[in-house]
Design an enzyme around this catalytic site. Structure first.
Site, PDB file in Angstrom:
ATOM      1  N   ASN A  43     -11.375 -14.020 -37.963  1.00 51.83           N
ATOM      2  CA  ASN A  43     -10.109 -13.411 -37.560  1.00 51.83           C
ATOM      3  C   ASN A  43      -9.317 -14.364 -36.654  1.00 51.83           C
ATOM      4  O   ASN A  43      -9.690 -14.599 -35.506  1.00 51.83           O
ATOM      5  CB  ASN A  43     -10.418 -12.097 -36.826  1.00 51.83           C
ATOM      6  CG  ASN A  43      -9.177 -11.338 -36.464  1.00 51.83           C
ATOM      7  OD1 ASN A  43      -8.329 -11.838 -35.721  1.00 51.83           O
ATOM      8  ND2 ASN A  43      -9.047 -10.141 -36.987  1.00 51.83           N
ATOM      9  N   SER A 139     -30.480 -14.432 -31.210  1.00 52.29           N
ATOM     10  CA  SER A 139     -31.351 -13.534 -31.961  1.00 52.29           C
ATOM     11  C   SER A 139     -31.221 -12.136 -31.361  1.00 52.29           C
ATOM     12  O   SER A 139     -30.124 -11.741 -30.951  1.00 52.29           O
ATOM     13  CB  SER A 139     -32.786 -14.070 -31.879  1.00 52.29           C
ATOM     14  OG  SER A 139     -33.661 -13.240 -32.568  1.00 52.29           O
ATOM     15  N   TYR A 153     -32.036  -5.424 -40.010  1.00 54.13           N
ATOM     16  CA  TYR A 153     -31.601  -6.272 -38.898  1.00 54.13           C
ATOM     17  C   TYR A 153     -32.806  -6.920 -38.217  1.00 54.13           C
ATOM     18  O   TYR A 153     -32.806  -8.118 -37.924  1.00 54.13           O
ATOM     19  CB  TYR A 153     -30.812  -5.411 -37.916  1.00 54.13           C
ATOM     20  CG  TYR A 153     -30.201  -6.144 -36.734  1.00 54.13           C
ATOM     21  CD1 TYR A 153     -29.064  -6.921 -36.893  1.00 54.13           C
ATOM     22  CD2 TYR A 153     -30.760  -6.032 -35.462  1.00 54.13           C
ATOM     23  CE1 TYR A 153     -28.486  -7.573 -35.802  1.00 54.13           C
ATOM     24  CE2 TYR A 153     -30.194  -6.680 -34.369  1.00 54.13           C
ATOM     25  CZ  TYR A 153     -29.054  -7.445 -34.545  1.00 54.13           C
ATOM     26  OH  TYR A 153     -28.500  -8.085 -33.465  1.00 54.13           O
ATOM     27  N   LYS A 157     -33.541 -11.046 -37.870  1.00 55.17           N
ATOM     28  CA  LYS A 157     -33.704 -11.754 -36.599  1.00 55.17           C
ATOM     29  C   LYS A 157     -35.113 -12.350 -36.474  1.00 55.17           C
ATOM     30  O   LYS A 157     -35.306 -13.383 -35.836  1.00 55.17           O
ATOM     31  CB  LYS A 157     -33.404 -10.816 -35.423  1.00 55.17           C
ATOM     32  CG  LYS A 157     -31.931 -10.369 -35.356  1.00 55.17           C
ATOM     33  CD  LYS A 157     -30.984 -11.536 -35.159  1.00 55.17           C
ATOM     34  CE  LYS A 157     -29.552 -11.074 -34.888  1.00 55.17           C
ATOM     35  NZ  LYS A 157     -28.604 -12.199 -34.741  1.00 55.17           N
ATOM     36  N   VAL A 186     -25.995  -4.999 -25.823  1.00 57.45           N
ATOM     37  CA  VAL A 186     -24.812  -5.460 -25.093  1.00 57.45           C
ATOM     38  C   VAL A 186     -23.629  -4.768 -25.753  1.00 57.45           C
ATOM     39  O   VAL A 186     -23.513  -4.801 -26.984  1.00 57.45           O
ATOM     40  CB  VAL A 186     -24.654  -6.997 -25.258  1.00 57.45           C
ATOM     41  CG1 VAL A 186     -23.383  -7.470 -24.584  1.00 57.45           C
ATOM     42  CG2 VAL A 186     -25.867  -7.722 -24.691  1.00 57.45           C
ATOM     43  N   THR A 188     -20.460  -4.442 -27.432  1.00 57.64           N
ATOM     44  CA  THR A 188     -19.456  -5.307 -28.060  1.00 57.64           C
ATOM     45  C   THR A 188     -18.931  -4.563 -29.282  1.00 57.64           C
ATOM     46  O   THR A 188     -19.267  -3.403 -29.504  1.00 57.64           O
ATOM     47  CB  THR A 188     -20.078  -6.631 -28.578  1.00 57.64           C
ATOM     48  OG1 THR A 188     -21.025  -6.320 -29.607  1.00 57.64           O
ATOM     49  CG2 THR A 188     -20.767  -7.419 -27.484  1.00 57.64           C
TER      50      THR A 188
HETATM   51  N1  LIG Z   1     -24.215  -6.617 -29.073  1.00 56.73           N
HETATM   52  C1  LIG Z   1     -25.519  -6.472 -28.989  1.00 56.73           C
HETATM   53  O1  LIG Z   1     -26.012  -5.460 -28.487  1.00 56.73           O
HETATM   54  C2  LIG Z   1     -26.443  -7.544 -29.476  1.00 56.73           C
HETATM   55  C3  LIG Z   1     -27.793  -7.447 -29.128  1.00 56.73           C
HETATM   56  C4  LIG Z   1     -28.682  -8.423 -29.573  1.00 56.73           C
HETATM   57  C5  LIG Z   1     -28.216  -9.463 -30.359  1.00 56.73           C
HETATM   58  N2  LIG Z   1     -26.898  -9.526 -30.709  1.00 56.73           N
HETATM   59  C6  LIG Z   1     -26.467 -10.645 -31.558  1.00 56.73           C
HETATM   60  O2  LIG Z   1     -25.454 -11.375 -30.916  1.00 56.73           O
HETATM   61  C7  LIG Z   1     -24.601 -11.980 -31.873  1.00 56.73           C
HETATM   62  C8  LIG Z   1     -23.166 -11.663 -31.523  1.00 56.73           C
HETATM   63  O3  LIG Z   1     -22.984 -10.253 -31.592  1.00 56.73           O
HETATM   64  P1  LIG Z   1     -21.768  -9.500 -30.873  1.00 56.73           P
HETATM   65  O4  LIG Z   1     -22.339  -8.307 -30.234  1.00 56.73           O
HETATM   66  O5  LIG Z   1     -20.977 -10.452 -30.091  1.00 56.73           O
HETATM   67  O6  LIG Z   1     -20.985  -9.003 -32.187  1.00 56.73           O
HETATM   68  P2  LIG Z   1     -19.431  -8.885 -32.530  1.00 56.73           P
HETATM   69  O7  LIG Z   1     -18.653  -8.611 -31.304  1.00 56.73           O
HETATM   70  O8  LIG Z   1     -19.365  -7.942 -33.664  1.00 56.73           O
HETATM   71  O9  LIG Z   1     -19.087 -10.366 -33.053  1.00 56.73           O
HETATM   72  C9  LIG Z   1     -19.628 -10.856 -34.242  1.00 56.73           C
HETATM   73  C10 LIG Z   1     -18.987 -12.188 -34.563  1.00 56.73           C
HETATM   74  O10 LIG Z   1     -19.544 -12.689 -35.789  1.00 56.73           O
HETATM   75  C11 LIG Z   1     -18.502 -13.144 -36.616  1.00 56.73           C
HETATM   76  N3  LIG Z   1     -18.853 -13.037 -38.039  1.00 56.73           N
HETATM   77  C12 LIG Z   1     -19.405 -11.982 -38.679  1.00 56.73           C
HETATM   78  N4  LIG Z   1     -19.515 -12.236 -39.998  1.00 56.73           N
HETATM   79  C13 LIG Z   1     -19.039 -13.491 -40.192  1.00 56.73           C
HETATM   80  C14 LIG Z   1     -18.868 -14.338 -41.323  1.00 56.73           C
HETATM   81  N5  LIG Z   1     -19.219 -13.936 -42.558  1.00 56.73           N
HETATM   82  N6  LIG Z   1     -18.334 -15.570 -41.157  1.00 56.73           N
HETATM   83  C15 LIG Z   1     -17.956 -15.989 -39.928  1.00 56.73           C
HETATM   84  N7  LIG Z   1     -18.072 -15.236 -38.816  1.00 56.73           N
HETATM   85  C16 LIG Z   1     -18.605 -14.005 -38.944  1.00 56.73           C
HETATM   86  C17 LIG Z   1     -17.334 -12.242 -36.270  1.00 56.73           C
HETATM   87  O11 LIG Z   1     -16.136 -12.876 -36.668  1.00 56.73           O
HETATM   88  P3  LIG Z   1     -14.764 -12.063 -37.018  1.00 56.73           P
HETATM   89  O12 LIG Z   1     -14.704 -10.908 -36.068  1.00 56.73           O
HETATM   90  O13 LIG Z   1     -13.705 -13.072 -36.776  1.00 56.73           O
HETATM   91  O14 LIG Z   1     -14.883 -11.622 -38.414  1.00 56.73           O
HETATM   92  C18 LIG Z   1     -17.485 -12.105 -34.761  1.00 56.73           C
HETATM   93  O15 LIG Z   1     -16.874 -13.184 -34.090  1.00 56.73           O
HETATM   94  C19 LIG Z   1     -25.053 -11.451 -33.226  1.00 56.73           C
HETATM   95  O16 LIG Z   1     -25.855 -12.407 -33.871  1.00 56.73           O
HETATM   96  C20 LIG Z   1     -25.863 -10.226 -32.881  1.00 56.73           C
HETATM   97  O17 LIG Z   1     -26.844  -9.959 -33.845  1.00 56.73           O
HETATM   98  C21 LIG Z   1     -26.002  -8.591 -30.277  1.00 56.73           C
END
Ligand SMILES: NC(=O)c1ccc[n+]([C@@H]2O[C@H](COP(=O)([O-])OP(=O)(O)OC[C@H]3O[C@@H](n4cnc5c(N)ncnc54)[C@H](OP(=O)(O)O)[C@@H]3O)[C@@H](O)[C@H]2O)c1
Lengths: 246, 73
Positions: A43, A139, A153, A157, A186, A188
């Site tokens: 985006n 992860s 999921y 991971k 977290v 988000t």
């Molecule tokens: N939030 C949590 O609780 C949590 C906990 C443990 C681990 N994590 C991990 O942390 C990482 C970040 O998560 P977040 O919470 O920050 O999620 P988020 O806010 O949903 O952000 C996800 C990001 O991934 C990008 N993305 C998704 N599909 C894509 C694709 N096909 N090509 C390119 N970019 C892509 C999105 O880009 P666009 O928006 O521009 O499409 C966005 O920038 C993830 O790997 C998640 O599994 C998150």
């Protein structure tokens, strides 16, 4: 006063998933510590917003959907020599086993595992990673901490963690390090599918009494990218407010 | 739509009797738990191509509410 073992001055760092959440916070924190960043996501508007929140102006962005080889190539061809890579792009899909399909599984594995794996391969093969580069995979505690409906999921991971360890061993002789961070929940964009009342109940499972903030994960990324961790590779760093203590 | 949805709903929650009607408050069903919640969301996504986010779903009380939410999309 200038002593700072966590400084990222002079380092070029790539952050995927930088248009949102943990990736965005990581880009911002890294810019504050002096890194020059290349940020990527799908985006463009939200990527621009990330850029506007970053310190200094020398950074660049690449809009790319990494699920397609065109997107991956576009990104790889736009990169300078890198001292750090942060794989934060990822998706969450909760489905009970009955609803798991080949299509769903392929989509989740593609974004959470295959993309970071292929990107790492390209960066190494094309010699874009400098000697002593640091690779950080975002992860999740879900890699080994089970929760209902989270099968796909968790598996994605788990695969990512194993890949990280293999890479850490294989690239150690080149001086390249690889580590992974395992955050607990977290808040988000990733968590919008979960209702506030469900979140309230879930927070009771966290000894520190709350979910994490994106910048709390970002600071750990800074640590792993910095020269402070030059002797650290193949490690899983859990940051979860104590969730997996019991 | 209603009849078909109720059938799918029962199948998803593995309910065999005729206890499910439009005015059934689904959270009060003995089969309702977090896995049932995830299954229902997944079934609606699969069958109707509609994704209901957590905070929207929270407002739905009866089976009929779920149907109107799907129809709204
Ligand atoms: N939030 C949590 O609780 C949590 C906990 C443990 C681990 N994590 C991990 O942390 C990482 C970040 O998560 P977040 O919470 O920050 O999620 P988020 O806010 O949903 O952000 C996800 C990001 O991934 C990008 N993305 C998704 N599909 C894509 C694709 N096909 N090509 C390119 N970019 C892509 C999105 O880009 P666009 O928006 O521009 O499409 C966005 O920038 C993830 O790997 C998640 O599994 C998150």
């Amino acid at each position: 006063m200038s002593y700072n073992p966590f400084s990222l001055k002079g380092k070029n760092v790539l952050v995927t998933g930088a248009s949102s959440g943990i990736g965005r916070a990581t880009a911002i924190e890294c810019s504050r510590l002096g890194a020059k960043l290349i940020i990527t996501g799908r985006n463009s508007e939200r990527l621009e917003e990330t850029l506007s929140l970053m310190e200094d102006e020398a950074h660049s962005m690449v809009v790319a959907d990494l699920s397609y080889s065109e997107g991956l190539n576009l990104l790889v061809n736009a990169l300078p020599q890198l001292d750090g890579v942060v794989h934060s792009a990822g998706v969450l899909k909760r489905l009970p086993l009955k609803f798991v399909t080949e299509e769903n599984l392929a989509e989740l594995m593609q974004i959470n595992f295959i993309i970071p794996a292929l990107l790492t391969r390209h960066l190494y093969k094309k010699k874009i990673l400098s000697t002593d580069a640091s690779i950080v995979f975002i992860s999740s505690v879900a890699s080994s901490f089970a929760s209902l409906g989270n099968i796909m999921y968790m598996a994605s991971k788990g695969a990512l963690n194993s890949f990280m360890k293999g890479v850490a061993l294989e690239l150690a002789s080149s001086g390249i390090r690889a580590n992974a961070i395992q955050p607990g929940m977290v808040k988000t964009h990733l968590t919008v599918l979960i209702s506030d009342s469900e979140i309230e109940k879930d927070i009771d499972c966290y000894p520190l009494g709350r979910y994490g903030k994106p910048e709390e994960i970002a600071c750990a990324v800074v640590y792993l990218l910095s020269d402070a961790t030059k002797w650290m590779t193949g490690t899983l760093l859990t940051i979860d407010g104590g969730l997996t203590l019991r | 739509m209603s009849e078909k949805f109720i059938e799918l709903f029962k199948e998803t929650l593995e309910i065999e009797d005729d206890s499910v009607q439009l005015n059934t408050e689904f959270r009060k069903l003995s089969q309702w738990d977090s896995l049932a919640f995830l299954s229902l969301i997944a079934m609606i996504d699969e069958e109707y191509d509609v994704v209901i986010e957590g905070n929207d779903f929270k407002k739905l009380i009866t089976v009929g509410d779920v149907i109107s939410e799907i129809e709204k999309r």
